[in-house]
Design a protein around this motif. Structure first.
Motif, PDB file in Angstrom:
ATOM      1  N   ASN A   1       0.839  -1.200   0.000  1.00 42.54           N
ATOM      2  CA  ASN A   1       0.000   0.000   0.000  1.00 42.54           C
ATOM      3  C   ASN A   1       0.870   1.244   0.000  1.00 42.54           C
ATOM      4  N   ILE A   2       0.534   2.185  -0.884  1.00 43.40           N
ATOM      5  CA  ILE A   2       1.246   3.453  -0.958  1.00 43.40           C
ATOM      6  C   ILE A   2       0.214   4.566  -0.818  1.00 43.40           C
ATOM      7  N   ASN A   3       0.467   5.486   0.131  1.00 44.95           N
ATOM      8  CA  ASN A   3      -0.417   6.628   0.357  1.00 44.95           C
ATOM      9  C   ASN A   3       0.341   7.899   0.017  1.00 44.95           C
ATOM     10  N   PHE A   4      -0.208   8.694  -0.900  1.00 43.29           N
ATOM     11  CA  PHE A   4       0.387   9.959  -1.311  1.00 43.29           C
ATOM     12  C   PHE A   4      -0.353  11.102  -0.647  1.00 43.29           C
ATOM     13  N   GLY A   5       0.371  12.174  -0.367  1.00 44.99           N
ATOM     14  CA  GLY A   5      -0.243  13.382   0.143  1.00 44.99           C
ATOM     15  C   GLY A   5      -0.229  14.455  -0.921  1.00 44.99           C
ATOM     16  N   TYR A   6      -1.150  15.399  -0.774  1.00 46.31           N
ATOM     17  CA  TYR A   6      -1.174  16.504  -1.738  1.00 46.31           C
ATOM     18  C   TYR A   6      -1.272  17.802  -0.981  1.00 46.31           C
ATOM     19  N   PRO A   7      -0.259  18.471  -0.555  1.00 48.59           N
ATOM     20  CA  PRO A   7       1.144  18.076  -0.612  1.00 48.59           C
ATOM     21  C   PRO A   7       1.541  17.135   0.526  1.00 48.59           C
ATOM     22  N   TRP A   8       0.773  17.139   1.660  1.00 49.12           N
ATOM     23  CA  TRP A   8       1.099  16.264   2.785  1.00 49.12           C
ATOM     24  C   TRP A   8      -0.109  15.430   3.150  1.00 49.12           C
ATOM     25  N   LEU A   9       0.145  14.325   3.814  1.00 48.48           N
ATOM     26  CA  LEU A   9      -0.930  13.492   4.341  1.00 48.48           C
ATOM     27  C   LEU A   9      -1.470  14.139   5.619  1.00 48.48           C
ATOM     28  N   ASN A  10      -2.801  14.253   5.720  1.00 47.98           N
ATOM     29  CA  ASN A  10      -3.409  14.945   6.858  1.00 47.98           C
ATOM     30  C   ASN A  10      -3.323  14.144   8.147  1.00 47.98           C
ATOM     31  N   ASP A  11      -3.478  12.845   8.085  1.00 50.98           N
ATOM     32  CA  ASP A  11      -3.582  12.028   9.288  1.00 50.98           C
ATOM     33  C   ASP A  11      -2.325  11.188   9.540  1.00 50.98           C
ATOM     34  N   ALA A  12      -1.165  11.653   9.064  1.00 50.71           N
ATOM     35  CA  ALA A  12       0.076  10.898   9.214  1.00 50.71           C
ATOM     36  C   ALA A  12       1.058  11.672  10.083  1.00 50.71           C
ATOM     37  N   ALA A  13       1.887  10.923  10.804  1.00 51.77           N
ATOM     38  CA  ALA A  13       2.926  11.525  11.637  1.00 51.77           C
ATOM     39  C   ALA A  13       4.078  10.539  11.775  1.00 51.77           C
ATOM     40  N   VAL A  14       5.267  11.082  11.865  1.00 46.97           N
ATOM     41  CA  VAL A  14       6.467  10.296  12.134  1.00 46.97           C
ATOM     42  C   VAL A  14       6.963  10.745  13.502  1.00 46.97           C
ATOM     43  N   LYS A  15       7.046   9.809  14.427  1.00 50.84           N
ATOM     44  CA  LYS A  15       7.447  10.136  15.794  1.00 50.84           C
ATOM     45  C   LYS A  15       8.826   9.555  16.066  1.00 50.84           C
ATOM     46  N   GLY A  16       9.615  10.311  16.813  1.00 51.68           N
ATOM     47  CA  GLY A  16      10.963   9.871  17.129  1.00 51.68           C
ATOM     48  C   GLY A  16      11.535  10.679  18.265  1.00 51.68           C
ATOM     49  N   ARG A  17      12.862  10.653  18.377  1.00 48.77           N
ATOM     50  CA  ARG A  17      13.549  11.400  19.417  1.00 48.77           C
ATOM     51  C   ARG A  17      14.902  11.847  18.896  1.00 48.77           C
TER      52      ARG A  17
END
Length: 118
Positions: free
Chosen positions: A53-69
């Motif tokens: 599965n590939i999800n594209f954003g236009y320009p960004w995905l609204n419900d996506a986040a990358v979490k880290g430290r």
């Protein structure tokens, strides 16, 4: 599972995977003097791939986040700039190292769910 995300950070697009560290310059959400293990969340996600599965954003995905430290601050390779004055037979050498921030990606979220746990 074969999942990754492409994020927009520091004026560049990075392909990030869970568990790997990455270097970014101009880290906007956090000050450069921040301590290590500061939690970050990046919402400017351009693309997420999870399996087939590939999800594209236009320009960004609204419900996506990358979490880290944040791990620590570091420097990029030294750039050497040499200016040669041909008629004067002289030269001038300058150099600088750009400040970078090293961070590790803990999880990739899409639609409120962690992709590697589903």
């Amino acid at each position: 599972m074969n999942s990754y995300a492409i994020i927009d950070i520091g004026g560049k697009q990075l392909r990030v995977e869970q568990g790997r560290f990455h270097d970014a310059r101009h880290f906007g959400p956090v000050r450069p003097a921040s301590t290590s293990d500061t939690k970050i969340s990046i919402n400017r996600v351009l693309l997420i791939r999870h399996g087939s599965n590939i999800n594209f954003g236009y320009p960004w995905l609204n419900d996506a986040a990358v979490k880290g430290r944040i791990l620590h601050g570091c420097f990029d390779k030294k750039l050497v700039i040499r200016k040669i004055y041909s008629r004067k037979k002289t030269q001038r050498t300058l150099g600088y190292r750009e400040n970078m921030t090293r961070f590790v990606v803990d999880s990739i979220h899409l639609g409120g769910k962690d992709l590697d746990k589903s």
